[in-house]
Motif scaffolding. Structure first.
Motif, PDB file in Angstrom:
ATOM      1  N   GLU A   1       0.845  -1.189   0.000  1.00 36.24           N
ATOM      2  CA  GLU A   1       0.000   0.000   0.000  1.00 36.24           C
ATOM      3  C   GLU A   1       0.887   1.249   0.000  1.00 36.24           C
ATOM      4  OE1 GLU A   1       0.767  -1.065   4.285  1.00 36.24           O
ATOM      5  OE2 GLU A   1       0.211  -2.160   2.452  1.00 36.24           O
ATOM      6  N   TYR A   2       0.386   2.310  -0.600  1.00 40.97           N
ATOM      7  CA  TYR A   2       1.179   3.531  -0.731  1.00 40.97           C
ATOM      8  C   TYR A   2       1.167   4.348   0.547  1.00 40.97           C
ATOM      9  CZ  TYR A   2       2.470   8.302  -1.881  1.00 40.97           C
ATOM     10  OH  TYR A   2       3.061   9.544  -1.864  1.00 40.97           O
ATOM     11  N   HIS A   3       2.353   4.722   0.998  1.00 46.88           N
ATOM     12  CA  HIS A   3       2.506   5.719   2.060  1.00 46.88           C
ATOM     13  C   HIS A   3       3.922   6.268   1.976  1.00 46.88           C
ATOM     14  CE1 HIS A   3       2.489   7.879   5.817  1.00 46.88           C
ATOM     15  NE2 HIS A   3       1.222   7.567   6.007  1.00 46.88           N
ATOM     16  N   PRO A   4       4.077   7.600   1.874  1.00 49.04           N
ATOM     17  CA  PRO A   4       5.425   8.167   1.734  1.00 49.04           C
ATOM     18  C   PRO A   4       6.312   7.930   2.952  1.00 49.04           C
ATOM     19  CG  PRO A   4       3.787   9.900   2.042  1.00 49.04           C
ATOM     20  CD  PRO A   4       3.029   8.634   1.804  1.00 49.04           C
ATOM     21  N   GLY A   5       5.710   7.661   4.097  1.00 50.24           N
ATOM     22  CA  GLY A   5       6.496   7.422   5.302  1.00 50.24           C
ATOM     23  C   GLY A   5       6.836   5.963   5.540  1.00 50.24           C
ATOM     24  N   LYS A   6       6.573   5.113   4.565  1.00 50.42           N
ATOM     25  CA  LYS A   6       6.757   3.678   4.758  1.00 50.42           C
ATOM     26  C   LYS A   6       8.222   3.316   4.946  1.00 50.42           C
ATOM     27  CE  LYS A   6       5.246  -0.550   5.027  1.00 50.42           C
ATOM     28  NZ  LYS A   6       4.407  -0.963   6.172  1.00 50.42           N
ATOM     29  N   VAL A   7       8.466   2.489   5.965  1.00 47.24           N
ATOM     30  CA  VAL A   7       9.796   1.972   6.283  1.00 47.24           C
ATOM     31  C   VAL A   7       9.675   0.465   6.483  1.00 47.24           C
ATOM     32  CG1 VAL A   7      11.660   1.948   7.998  1.00 47.24           C
ATOM     33  CG2 VAL A   7      10.561   4.106   7.387  1.00 47.24           C
ATOM     34  N   PHE A   8      10.584  -0.290   5.907  1.00 45.35           N
ATOM     35  CA  PHE A   8      10.630  -1.731   6.139  1.00 45.35           C
ATOM     36  C   PHE A   8      11.844  -2.134   6.973  1.00 45.35           C
ATOM     37  CE2 PHE A   8       7.900  -1.677   2.371  1.00 45.35           C
ATOM     38  CZ  PHE A   8       6.936  -2.606   2.715  1.00 45.35           C
ATOM     39  N   GLN A  58      -5.208   3.332   1.598  1.00 41.61           N
ATOM     40  CA  GLN A  58      -4.223   2.243   1.678  1.00 41.61           C
ATOM     41  C   GLN A  58      -4.248   1.394   0.403  1.00 41.61           C
ATOM     42  OE1 GLN A  58      -5.487   0.468   5.501  1.00 41.61           O
ATOM     43  NE2 GLN A  58      -3.614   1.318   6.386  1.00 41.61           N
ATOM     44  N   ALA A  59      -4.320   2.086  -0.722  1.00 43.19           N
ATOM     45  CA  ALA A  59      -4.386   1.402  -2.013  1.00 43.19           C
ATOM     46  C   ALA A  59      -3.019   0.854  -2.402  1.00 43.19           C
ATOM     47  CB  ALA A  59      -4.880   2.368  -3.088  1.00 43.19           C
ATOM     48  N   ASP A  60      -3.028  -0.302  -3.024  1.00 42.41           N
ATOM     49  CA  ASP A  60      -1.787  -0.922  -3.464  1.00 42.41           C
ATOM     50  C   ASP A  60      -1.138  -0.074  -4.557  1.00 42.41           C
ATOM     51  OD1 ASP A  60      -0.209  -3.674  -3.391  1.00 42.41           O
ATOM     52  OD2 ASP A  60      -0.352  -3.045  -5.487  1.00 42.41           O
ATOM     53  N   TYR A  61       0.138   0.213  -4.387  1.00 40.67           N
ATOM     54  CA  TYR A  61       0.858   1.120  -5.292  1.00 40.67           C
ATOM     55  C   TYR A  61       0.935   0.548  -6.706  1.00 40.67           C
ATOM     56  CZ  TYR A  61       4.532   4.492  -6.606  1.00 40.67           C
ATOM     57  OH  TYR A  61       5.264   5.489  -7.204  1.00 40.67           O
ATOM     58  N   THR A  62       1.422  -0.664  -6.817  1.00 41.45           N
ATOM     59  CA  THR A  62       1.631  -1.260  -8.137  1.00 41.45           C
ATOM     60  C   THR A  62       0.312  -1.499  -8.860  1.00 41.45           C
ATOM     61  OG1 THR A  62       3.681  -2.310  -7.396  1.00 41.45           O
ATOM     62  CG2 THR A  62       2.629  -3.241  -9.353  1.00 41.45           C
ATOM     63  N   PRO A  82       8.816  -7.886  -7.374  1.00 43.77           N
ATOM     64  CA  PRO A  82       9.142  -8.900  -6.373  1.00 43.77           C
ATOM     65  C   PRO A  82       8.483  -8.558  -5.035  1.00 43.77           C
ATOM     66  CG  PRO A  82      11.029  -7.485  -6.748  1.00 43.77           C
ATOM     67  CD  PRO A  82       9.986  -7.066  -7.735  1.00 43.77           C
ATOM     68  N   ARG A  83       7.246  -8.987  -4.894  1.00 42.43           N
ATOM     69  CA  ARG A  83       6.487  -8.711  -3.671  1.00 42.43           C
ATOM     70  C   ARG A  83       7.242  -9.250  -2.457  1.00 42.43           C
ATOM     71  NH1 ARG A  83       1.789  -5.425  -3.988  1.00 42.43           N
ATOM     72  NH2 ARG A  83       0.916  -5.627  -6.093  1.00 42.43           N
ATOM     73  N   ASN A  84       7.228  -8.474  -1.392  1.00 44.46           N
ATOM     74  CA  ASN A  84       8.017  -8.821  -0.210  1.00 44.46           C
ATOM     75  C   ASN A  84       7.645 -10.190   0.353  1.00 44.46           C
ATOM     76  OD1 ASN A  84       8.949  -6.141  -0.490  1.00 44.46           O
ATOM     77  ND2 ASN A  84       7.236  -5.402   0.745  1.00 44.46           N
ATOM     78  N   HIS A  85       6.346 -10.473   0.400  1.00 44.07           N
ATOM     79  CA  HIS A  85       5.926 -11.755   0.974  1.00 44.07           C
ATOM     80  C   HIS A  85       6.298 -12.914   0.058  1.00 44.07           C
ATOM     81  CE1 HIS A  85       2.613 -10.890  -1.759  1.00 44.07           C
ATOM     82  NE2 HIS A  85       2.095 -12.090  -1.561  1.00 44.07           N
ATOM     83  N   GLN A  86       6.310 -12.659  -1.249  1.00 42.73           N
ATOM     84  CA  GLN A  86       6.701 -13.707  -2.183  1.00 42.73           C
ATOM     85  C   GLN A  86       8.204 -13.992  -2.082  1.00 42.73           C
ATOM     86  OE1 GLN A  86       4.645 -15.422  -4.073  1.00 42.73           O
ATOM     87  NE2 GLN A  86       2.910 -14.182  -4.738  1.00 42.73           N
ATOM     88  N   VAL A  87       8.991 -12.945  -1.933  1.00 44.16           N
ATOM     89  CA  VAL A  87      10.438 -13.126  -1.752  1.00 44.16           C
ATOM     90  C   VAL A  87      10.705 -13.929  -0.484  1.00 44.16           C
ATOM     91  CG1 VAL A  87      12.643 -11.953  -1.343  1.00 44.16           C
ATOM     92  CG2 VAL A  87      11.025 -11.025  -3.020  1.00 44.16           C
ATOM     93  N   GLN A  88       9.984 -13.590   0.583  1.00 51.85           N
ATOM     94  CA  GLN A  88      10.189 -14.312   1.842  1.00 51.85           C
ATOM     95  C   GLN A  88       9.781 -15.774   1.709  1.00 51.85           C
ATOM     96  OE1 GLN A  88      11.815 -12.992   4.558  1.00 51.85           O
ATOM     97  NE2 GLN A  88      11.844 -15.173   5.094  1.00 51.85           N
ATOM     98  N   GLN A  89       8.715 -16.034   0.965  1.00 53.70           N
ATOM     99  CA  GLN A  89       8.311 -17.424   0.732  1.00 53.70           C
ATOM    100  C   GLN A  89       9.392 -18.184  -0.030  1.00 53.70           C
ATOM    101  OE1 GLN A  89       4.468 -17.421  -1.219  1.00 53.70           O
ATOM    102  NE2 GLN A  89       3.514 -16.244   0.433  1.00 53.70           N
ATOM    103  N   ALA A  90      10.009 -17.520  -1.004  1.00 56.57           N
ATOM    104  CA  ALA A  90      11.089 -18.157  -1.764  1.00 56.57           C
ATOM    105  C   ALA A  90      12.267 -18.499  -0.857  1.00 56.57           C
ATOM    106  CB  ALA A  90      11.540 -17.243  -2.900  1.00 56.57           C
ATOM    107  N   GLN A 121      -0.283 -11.786   5.332  1.00 57.96           N
ATOM    108  CA  GLN A 121       0.897 -12.127   4.531  1.00 57.96           C
ATOM    109  C   GLN A 121       1.911 -10.989   4.464  1.00 57.96           C
ATOM    110  OE1 GLN A 121      -1.249 -13.048   0.856  1.00 57.96           O
ATOM    111  NE2 GLN A 121      -0.580 -15.180   1.024  1.00 57.96           N
ATOM    112  N   LYS A 122       1.502  -9.800   4.842  1.00 59.48           N
ATOM    113  CA  LYS A 122       2.365  -8.636   4.654  1.00 59.48           C
ATOM    114  C   LYS A 122       3.641  -8.728   5.482  1.00 59.48           C
ATOM    115  CE  LYS A 122      -1.236  -5.345   3.339  1.00 59.48           C
ATOM    116  NZ  LYS A 122      -2.002  -4.136   3.718  1.00 59.48           N
ATOM    117  N   VAL A 123       4.741  -8.412   4.831  1.00 57.48           N
ATOM    118  CA  VAL A 123       6.033  -8.325   5.510  1.00 57.48           C
ATOM    119  C   VAL A 123       6.170  -6.912   6.057  1.00 57.48           C
ATOM    120  CG1 VAL A 123       8.534  -8.380   5.192  1.00 57.48           C
ATOM    121  CG2 VAL A 123       7.093 -10.089   4.059  1.00 57.48           C
ATOM    122  N   GLN A 124       6.345  -6.792   7.349  1.00 51.17           N
ATOM    123  CA  GLN A 124       6.439  -5.477   7.979  1.00 51.17           C
ATOM    124  C   GLN A 124       7.881  -5.040   8.215  1.00 51.17           C
ATOM    125  OE1 GLN A 124       3.818  -3.720   8.158  1.00 51.17           O
ATOM    126  NE2 GLN A 124       2.235  -5.287   7.909  1.00 51.17           N
TER     127      GLN A 124
END
Length: 481
Positions: free
Chosen positions: A261-268, A359-363, A424-432, A472-475
């Motif tokens: 989801e889009y947010h300019p303050g997003k941090v992973f 909280q719309a998905d960016y992509t 490369p979605r974060n949750h998909q990368v983590q699943q890999a 499923q979201k990777v935080q």
């Protein structure tokens, strides 16, 4: 594979000569044949495994670990360097010289308290993400090979070890300049600047003030890079000056991630506790890093310090203006309108505000916008909780689109060639990564195949286009050191 090494012509303090440390039981997980062919690398399977596990040093290689310093989260660290990487050498193709570096290849004099190794997870992450970035047309280092070492490394738990072979235009960083500037080693700093010009920007060698021109070139390269990051929702996560290249390539894929989801303050990044490197901060951090480079070059720009500061400040000011306009141009292009009109910027900002509030998905927002050029689409509207606001925005946006475009079918095609369906979605990368830790590499290999065609929709890959469910979201992402 013919290797050279221009770095070893530099003074000894620039690097440490050291061979990679052999590993116990290496196995090749994936080899990038496309990249190998472009570099004219033609090796047998045994050579690939031996060279890119670090068990055999290729003929002509003079392995070294590079020395540098850097600002990490705004704090200057006097001594860093390649603590778990060895540069095998350089390989040449028609586009120039490229470094071949082994990441996770053992301890060096710069390892500090580290073991010099990498867990397999960060190797897989960098392979997938760097390939995705390349195929999204974003300047980046690339992965040539990923190897499992047959050994374990101690992190929070014991994890399988891995080695990545990275290909980059060079590994010169702002932190390389900071190392010598902080020690007032002006002659070494001048040698470094001349080397960087020769390696990356030889066209400026004969210009009167080529050190100022070097700053301008790096600023322009980084402006293009960061603008493209913003356009696809990429968060580097650790934009320290030792991860900020002179070439303008994305490098050091540690705790990086793509927006859901889009947010300019997003941090992973788990280590970015104050949000210094949040998504929306990346252009200003790039400017901060360039100011650090300018500080290193200032004595060479002009003998008059006031004039030198004035010239460097003008470059930094122009960087901010240029980067802001580049971002606006790219983002407006993603919704099919001109980036040169102020009223269009308002349309874009309204959309981003609605996306953030919903909280719309960016992509998916940008990918599906081609489906609402002339009629409504559930795939687009389901991304928004407040349907009224997005309906009004669509009405205003369509008016602009229709005034600027006479062929909407052609525009729809263009939008689908600009806005990826697969990242490369974060949750998909983590699943890999999780599957790889169970000795199942099928997910990793499939993801690599998916990200090579980010704009081409394929039914068998539909799950890779879906936004993650909340559970499923990777935080948080981790650097892996």
């Amino acid at each position: 594979m013919k290797l050279s090494n221009s770095y070893i012509g530099l003074p000894e303090e620039f690097y440490q000569s050291i061979d990679p440390s052999p590993v116990k039981d290496p196995s090749l997980l994936v080899f990038n044949n496309e990249l190998a062919n472009s570099l004219n690398i033609n090796l047998g399977n045994e050579e690939i495994l031996n060279y890119f596990s670090g068990n055999v040093v290729p003929k002509g290689s003079v392995p070294i670990a590079l020395n540098y310093a850097g600002h990490q989260f705004g704090n200057f660290v006097h001594q860093l360097g390649d603590g778990r990487a060895v540069l095998l050498g350089e390989i040449n193709n028609k586009e120039g010289n490229y470094d071949l570096q082994l990441k996770g290849s053992g301890q060096t004099m710069f390892s500090r308290q580290g073991d010099g190794r990498s867990a397999l997870g960060p190797v897989i992450r960098e392979y997938i993400l760097s390939e995705a970035m390349h195929h999204l047309d974003i300047p980046t280092s690339r992965a040539l090979a990923a190897v499992s070492t047959g050994e374990h490394v101690a992190r929070d738990t014991f994890e399988p070890g891995g080695i990545l072979t990275r290909v980059a235009k060079s590994h010169l960083r702002v932190g390389t300049f900071e190392y010598f500037a902080s020690r007032q080693q002006w002659e070494d700093l001048k040698i470094l600047a001349d080397f960087a010009i020769q390696r990356h920007y030889p066209e400026i060698r004969e210009l009167d003030n080529h050190y100022l021109e070097l700053l301008k070139k790096v600023a322009s390269s980084q402006s293009e890079l960061v603008s493209k990051w913003m356009s696809v929702g990429f968060i580097h996560g650790v934009m320290n000056t030792d991860n900020f290249t002179i070439s303008g390539e994305t490098i050091d894929y540690g705790p990086c991630a793509f927006l859901d989801e889009y947010h300019p303050g997003k941090v992973f990044s788990s280590i970015d506790q104050n949000g210094r490197y949040a998504f929306g901060n990346q252009p200003s951090i790039a400017s901060w890093n360039l100011a650090s480079l300018a500080g290193c070059l200032i004595a060479f720009i002009d003998k008059d310090s006031d004039k030198a500061n004035e010239l460097a400040t003008a470059v930094l000011d122009n960087f901010s203006i240029e980067t802001n306009q580049r971002i606006l141009d790219l983002m407006c292009k993603k919704i099919g309108i001109s980036g040169s009109k102020e009223e269009n910027h308002s349309i874009l900002r309204r959309l981003l505000k609605i996306m953030m509030e919903n909280q719309a998905d960016y992509t998916l927002t940008f990918r599906n916008i081609s489906k609402v050029l002339t009629e409504n689409s559930d795939e687009f509207f389901q991304l928004f909780k407040d349907k009224n606001e997005i309906h009004q925005w669509l009405k205003d946006w369509r008016a602009v689109v229709n005034s600027e475009n006479s062929d909407l079918m052609h525009l729809e095609k263009n939008l689908n060639e600009i806005n990826p369906i697969y990242i490369p979605r974060n949750h998909q990368v983590q699943q890999a990564i999780d599957k790889a830790y169970e000795n199942d590499f099928s997910k990793m290999l499939e993801m690599i195949d998916v990200v090579k065609r980010p704009f081409e929709e394929k039914p068998q890959y539909s799950s890779y286009a879906e936004a993650p469910l909340d559970e499923q979201k990777v935080q948080r992402t981790f650097c892996g050191t």
